[in-house]
Write a protein that holds these residues in place. Structure first.
Motif, PDB file in Angstrom:
ATOM      1  N   PHE A  74      42.757  36.057 -25.780  1.00  0.00           N
ATOM      2  CA  PHE A  74      43.065  34.777 -26.097  1.00  0.00           C
ATOM      3  C   PHE A  74      43.388  33.420 -25.580  1.00  0.00           C
ATOM      4  O   PHE A  74      42.681  33.083 -25.608  1.00  0.00           O
ATOM      5  CB  PHE A  74      43.364  34.146 -27.803  1.00  0.00           C
ATOM      6  CG  PHE A  74      42.861  34.965 -28.924  1.00  0.00           C
ATOM      7  CD1 PHE A  74      41.862  34.122 -30.055  1.00  0.00           C
ATOM      8  CD2 PHE A  74      42.807  36.414 -29.596  1.00  0.00           C
ATOM      9  CE1 PHE A  74      41.196  34.035 -30.903  1.00  0.00           C
ATOM     10  CE2 PHE A  74      41.958  36.312 -30.876  1.00  0.00           C
ATOM     11  CZ  PHE A  74      41.370  35.194 -31.272  1.00  0.00           C
ATOM     12  N   ARG A  75      44.649  34.006 -24.851  1.00  0.00           N
ATOM     13  CA  ARG A  75      45.107  32.984 -23.441  1.00  0.00           C
ATOM     14  C   ARG A  75      43.938  32.990 -22.481  1.00  0.00           C
ATOM     15  O   ARG A  75      43.867  31.715 -22.318  1.00  0.00           O
ATOM     16  CB  ARG A  75      46.451  33.719 -23.456  1.00  0.00           C
ATOM     17  CG  ARG A  75      47.451  33.258 -24.184  1.00  0.00           C
ATOM     18  CD  ARG A  75      48.492  33.616 -24.050  1.00  0.00           C
ATOM     19  NE  ARG A  75      49.515  32.629 -24.489  1.00  0.00           N
ATOM     20  CZ  ARG A  75      51.045  32.204 -24.517  1.00  0.00           C
ATOM     21  NH1 ARG A  75      50.492  32.406 -23.587  1.00  0.00           N
ATOM     22  NH2 ARG A  75      51.669  31.522 -25.355  1.00  0.00           N
ATOM     23  N   ALA A  76      43.614  34.420 -22.142  1.00  0.00           N
ATOM     24  CA  ALA A  76      42.029  34.037 -21.048  1.00  0.00           C
ATOM     25  C   ALA A  76      41.255  32.988 -21.679  1.00  0.00           C
ATOM     26  O   ALA A  76      40.957  32.376 -20.899  1.00  0.00           O
ATOM     27  CB  ALA A  76      42.451  35.813 -20.692  1.00  0.00           C
ATOM     28  N   PHE A  77      40.639  33.212 -22.938  1.00  0.00           N
ATOM     29  CA  PHE A  77      39.606  32.252 -23.075  1.00  0.00           C
ATOM     30  C   PHE A  77      39.672  31.257 -23.007  1.00  0.00           C
ATOM     31  O   PHE A  77      38.764  30.373 -22.800  1.00  0.00           O
ATOM     32  CB  PHE A  77      39.157  33.002 -24.721  1.00  0.00           C
ATOM     33  CG  PHE A  77      38.007  32.198 -25.447  1.00  0.00           C
ATOM     34  CD1 PHE A  77      36.886  32.565 -25.058  1.00  0.00           C
ATOM     35  CD2 PHE A  77      38.442  31.455 -25.949  1.00  0.00           C
ATOM     36  CE1 PHE A  77      35.558  31.783 -25.603  1.00  0.00           C
ATOM     37  CE2 PHE A  77      37.230  30.892 -26.449  1.00  0.00           C
ATOM     38  CZ  PHE A  77      35.900  30.787 -26.518  1.00  0.00           C
ATOM     39  N   PHE A  78      41.414  30.639 -23.763  1.00  0.00           N
ATOM     40  CA  PHE A  78      41.474  29.215 -23.571  1.00  0.00           C
ATOM     41  C   PHE A  78      42.077  28.920 -22.473  1.00  0.00           C
ATOM     42  O   PHE A  78      41.936  27.780 -22.110  1.00  0.00           O
ATOM     43  CB  PHE A  78      41.948  28.850 -24.858  1.00  0.00           C
ATOM     44  CG  PHE A  78      41.737  28.900 -25.668  1.00  0.00           C
ATOM     45  CD1 PHE A  78      40.918  27.904 -26.675  1.00  0.00           C
ATOM     46  CD2 PHE A  78      41.780  30.097 -26.827  1.00  0.00           C
ATOM     47  CE1 PHE A  78      40.365  28.285 -28.153  1.00  0.00           C
ATOM     48  CE2 PHE A  78      41.010  30.443 -28.024  1.00  0.00           C
ATOM     49  CZ  PHE A  78      40.219  29.590 -28.497  1.00  0.00           C
ATOM     50  N   GLY A  79      41.812  29.552 -21.472  1.00  0.00           N
ATOM     51  CA  GLY A  79      42.991  29.417 -19.906  1.00  0.00           C
ATOM     52  C   GLY A  79      42.047  29.018 -19.110  1.00  0.00           C
ATOM     53  O   GLY A  79      41.601  28.474 -17.729  1.00  0.00           O
ATOM     54  N   VAL A  80      40.552  29.889 -18.746  1.00  0.00           N
ATOM     55  CA  VAL A  80      39.662  30.220 -18.177  1.00  0.00           C
ATOM     56  C   VAL A  80      38.672  29.715 -18.478  1.00  0.00           C
ATOM     57  O   VAL A  80      38.025  29.646 -19.361  1.00  0.00           O
ATOM     58  CB  VAL A  80      39.723  31.502 -17.530  1.00  0.00           C
ATOM     59  CG1 VAL A  80      37.848  32.005 -16.415  1.00  0.00           C
ATOM     60  CG2 VAL A  80      40.616  32.776 -17.082  1.00  0.00           C
ATOM     61  N   PRO A  81      38.065  28.308 -17.588  1.00  0.00           N
ATOM     62  CA  PRO A  81      37.131  28.162 -18.103  1.00  0.00           C
ATOM     63  C   PRO A  81      35.859  28.590 -18.952  1.00  0.00           C
ATOM     64  O   PRO A  81      35.666  29.386 -17.712  1.00  0.00           O
ATOM     65  CB  PRO A  81      36.821  26.666 -16.643  1.00  0.00           C
ATOM     66  CG  PRO A  81      37.701  27.154 -15.266  1.00  0.00           C
ATOM     67  CD  PRO A  81      38.146  28.425 -16.223  1.00  0.00           C
ATOM     68  N   VAL A 135      32.282  35.026 -19.826  1.00  0.00           N
ATOM     69  CA  VAL A 135      32.508  36.161 -19.472  1.00  0.00           C
ATOM     70  C   VAL A 135      34.581  34.996 -19.050  1.00  0.00           C
ATOM     71  O   VAL A 135      34.927  36.033 -18.247  1.00  0.00           O
ATOM     72  CB  VAL A 135      32.400  37.070 -18.537  1.00  0.00           C
ATOM     73  CG1 VAL A 135      30.541  37.531 -18.998  1.00  0.00           C
ATOM     74  CG2 VAL A 135      32.014  36.084 -17.044  1.00  0.00           C
ATOM     75  N   ASN A 136      34.670  34.528 -19.502  1.00  0.00           N
ATOM     76  CA  ASN A 136      35.671  34.004 -18.752  1.00  0.00           C
ATOM     77  C   ASN A 136      37.165  34.464 -19.934  1.00  0.00           C
ATOM     78  O   ASN A 136      37.565  35.112 -19.103  1.00  0.00           O
ATOM     79  CB  ASN A 136      36.113  32.566 -19.387  1.00  0.00           C
ATOM     80  CG  ASN A 136      35.401  32.297 -21.147  1.00  0.00           C
ATOM     81  OD1 ASN A 136      35.044  32.831 -21.687  1.00  0.00           O
ATOM     82  ND2 ASN A 136      35.849  31.521 -21.048  1.00  0.00           N
ATOM     83  N   ALA A 137      37.401  35.436 -20.922  1.00  0.00           N
ATOM     84  CA  ALA A 137      37.995  35.864 -21.388  1.00  0.00           C
ATOM     85  C   ALA A 137      38.046  37.407 -20.344  1.00  0.00           C
ATOM     86  O   ALA A 137      39.225  37.610 -20.699  1.00  0.00           O
ATOM     87  CB  ALA A 137      37.681  36.573 -23.105  1.00  0.00           C
ATOM     88  N   VAL A 138      36.848  37.633 -20.662  1.00  0.00           N
ATOM     89  CA  VAL A 138      36.649  39.290 -20.004  1.00  0.00           C
ATOM     90  C   VAL A 138      37.650  38.791 -18.162  1.00  0.00           C
ATOM     91  O   VAL A 138      38.305  40.288 -18.342  1.00  0.00           O
ATOM     92  CB  VAL A 138      36.057  40.045 -19.177  1.00  0.00           C
ATOM     93  CG1 VAL A 138      35.702  41.416 -19.475  1.00  0.00           C
ATOM     94  CG2 VAL A 138      34.480  39.688 -20.673  1.00  0.00           C
ATOM     95  N   ARG A 139      37.502  37.685 -17.339  1.00  0.00           N
ATOM     96  CA  ARG A 139      37.707  37.999 -16.112  1.00  0.00           C
ATOM     97  C   ARG A 139      39.132  37.311 -15.992  1.00  0.00           C
ATOM     98  O   ARG A 139      40.171  37.617 -15.750  1.00  0.00           O
ATOM     99  CB  ARG A 139      36.956  36.396 -15.794  1.00  0.00           C
ATOM    100  CG  ARG A 139      37.222  36.621 -14.319  1.00  0.00           C
ATOM    101  CD  ARG A 139      36.339  35.607 -13.254  1.00  0.00           C
ATOM    102  NE  ARG A 139      34.787  35.634 -13.262  1.00  0.00           N
ATOM    103  CZ  ARG A 139      34.202  35.325 -12.414  1.00  0.00           C
ATOM    104  NH1 ARG A 139      34.398  34.247 -11.775  1.00  0.00           N
ATOM    105  NH2 ARG A 139      32.728  35.854 -11.925  1.00  0.00           N
ATOM    106  N   GLY A 140      39.676  36.951 -17.457  1.00  0.00           N
ATOM    107  CA  GLY A 140      40.789  36.480 -16.849  1.00  0.00           C
ATOM    108  C   GLY A 140      41.974  37.047 -17.574  1.00  0.00           C
ATOM    109  O   GLY A 140      42.844  37.367 -17.263  1.00  0.00           O
ATOM    110  N   LEU A 141      41.908  38.080 -18.056  1.00  0.00           N
ATOM    111  CA  LEU A 141      42.143  39.396 -18.788  1.00  0.00           C
ATOM    112  C   LEU A 141      42.047  40.294 -17.488  1.00  0.00           C
ATOM    113  O   LEU A 141      43.418  41.220 -17.194  1.00  0.00           O
ATOM    114  CB  LEU A 141      41.463  40.298 -20.118  1.00  0.00           C
ATOM    115  CG  LEU A 141      42.211  41.495 -20.189  1.00  0.00           C
ATOM    116  CD1 LEU A 141      43.804  41.300 -21.125  1.00  0.00           C
ATOM    117  CD2 LEU A 141      41.437  42.264 -21.458  1.00  0.00           C
TER     118      LEU A 141
END
Length: 316
Positions: A17-24, A35-41
Motif C-alpha cells: 500500500f505504501r509503495a502504491f501511494f509512494g511510487v508514481p 506496476v508502481n506497487a510491485v516495483r516499490g515493494l
C-alpha cells in the motif's frame, strides 16, 4: 549476536500500500498496466535485505483483512473500508490499479523464492504475531532476533527488548526506518513495553480501524493509566474497586465504556496461535525459478527492480 541469525517478517500489505501511494503511477509495464506497487515493494525488500542482512525472511499475507471474530466483537472494525461482500468474505475498498498488481506480487515473490504465508480467517498481523511467538518458543541457543517491518502501529505491541523483537517502521520510507524498541515506546508513547502499548491502544482506540476507544481518554491519559496501575487489567480493577488513585472522571469514562472494554483486548491484540503453515524461510540467495523470474521481469517491465532484489539476496 548469539544463536541463529535474524528473522525478518514483512507486513506485506502495509508495505505494498505504501509503495502504491509512494511510487508514481506513471510506472507501468510495457502494456501500460501500472506496476508502481510491485516495483516499490521489490525495491523495499532489496533495500531491507541489503541494510539488515537477515538470514530468514517471510512475507506475511492478509488471508482475511477483516476477520469474523473481530467483527463479531466490534462491528465497526474496519467497517469504513468495506466495499462489499463476496459470499462470506468482506471485500476491501482498494484502488483498482492496486488490486490488479497483487497477483503480480504473488508471482514474483514465488519465482524469487521469498516465503509468503497467511492463515485462513486471520490478518497478516496475526501471522506475524504467531511467527514471533513460535520463534520465542525455540531453545535460547537457536532463537533468532526478529525484525518486524510494518507501516502499522498495531504491531508495536510485539516489541520486546529481552526477546530481541523490534519493529522497523518506514515513516519516511525504508531508507529512513524508525527503529521501534522499548526506549522508543517510552519516549514517544510513555509506555514501557509492547504489551503496555497494546493496553494503551485499547484505551485510546484507533479511528483508522474503526475502534472507538474510551471516549474522553486520549493517548496521553491512556499511557498514564497503564503506567500507574501496571496494565489494562490493573486499570479495570482500579475502576471496579473505586480506587482513590483513579480520578472520578476517568472512572466514569471507564465505566461507561465497560462493554467495549470487555471485548476490545481480543480485537486489538494480535493472535499468537493462528493456523500458520510452516514454510521454509531461509533467505533465497539463489532464485527459486530463474526462467520464471526473467519472464515476469520482462513482461511487467520490472527488470531493474528484480535485478536489485536478486543481487541483494545473493550478497547476503
Amino acid at each position: 549476536m548469539s544463536g541463529r541469525a535474524s528473522l525478518m517478517l514483512l507486513d506485506t500489505a502495509s508495505l505494498y500500500f505504501r509503495a502504491f501511494f509512494g511510487v508514481p503511477d506513471s510506472v507501468k509495464a510495457p502494456d501500460g498496466t501500472p506496476v508502481n506497487a510491485v516495483r516499490g515493494l521489490l525495491d523495499m525488500i532489496a533495500r531491507l535485505v541489503t541494510d539488515h542482512r537477515p538470514a530468514r525472511l517471510v512475507a506475511a499475507w492478509d488471508d482475511d483483512w477483516r476477520p469474523a471474530f473481530r467483527v463479531a466483537a466490534i462491528p465497526t472494525y474496519k467497517a469504513h473500508r468495506v466495499a462489499g461482500q463476496d459470499g462470506e468474505r468482506w471485500v476491501e475498498e482498494v484502488p483498482a490499479a492496486l488490486t490488479a498488481q497483487i497477483p503480480v506480487i504473488v508471482e514474483v515473490l514465488a519465482a524469487v523464492g521469498v516465503a509468503r504465508v497467511g492463515a485462513p480467517g486471520f490478518e497478516a498481523d496475526d501471522v506475524i504475531g504467531t511467527l514471533v511467538t513460535r520463534e520465542l518458543a525455540r531453545p535460547a541457543a537457536e532463537r533468532a532476533a526478529v525484525d518486524v517491518v510494518t507501516g502499522d502501529r498495531d504491531l508495536f505491541q510485539l516489541v520486546d527488548d529481552e526477546a530481541r523483537v523490534r519493529v522497523l517502521y518506514p515513516s519516511k520510507g525504508v531508507k529512513d526506518l524508525l527503529v521501534v524498541d522499548q526506549s522508543m515506546l517510552a519516549e514517544r508513547y510513555g509506555v514501557s513495553s509492547g504489551a503496555a502499548y497494546a493496553d494503551l491502544a485499547v484505551l485510546r482506540g484507533d479511528p483508522s480501524d474503526g475502534l472507538p476507544g474510551v471516549p474522553g481518554i486520549g493517548e496521553k491519559t491512556a499511557a498514564q493509566l497503564v503506567a500507574r496501575f501496571g496494565d489494562l487489567p490493573g486499570v479495570l480493577a482500579a475502576r471496579d474497586r473505586s480506587d482513590p488513585a483513579l480520578a472520578p472522571a476517568a472512572r466514569r469514562r471507564l465505566t461507561d465504556a465497560a462493554d467495549y472494554l470487555a471485548v476490545a483486548p481480543a480485537v486489538v491484540r494480535v493472535a499468537r496461535d493462528a493456523p500458520v503453515e510452516q514454510v521454509p524461510d531461509e533467505l533465497p540467495r539463489v532464485v527459486a525459478d530463474a526462467d520464471r523470474v526473467v519472464e515476469l521481469a520482462q513482461r511487467w517491465g520490472l527488470t531493474s527492480s528484480v535485478r536489485r532484489l536478486v543481487d541483494a539476496l545473493a550478497a547476503v
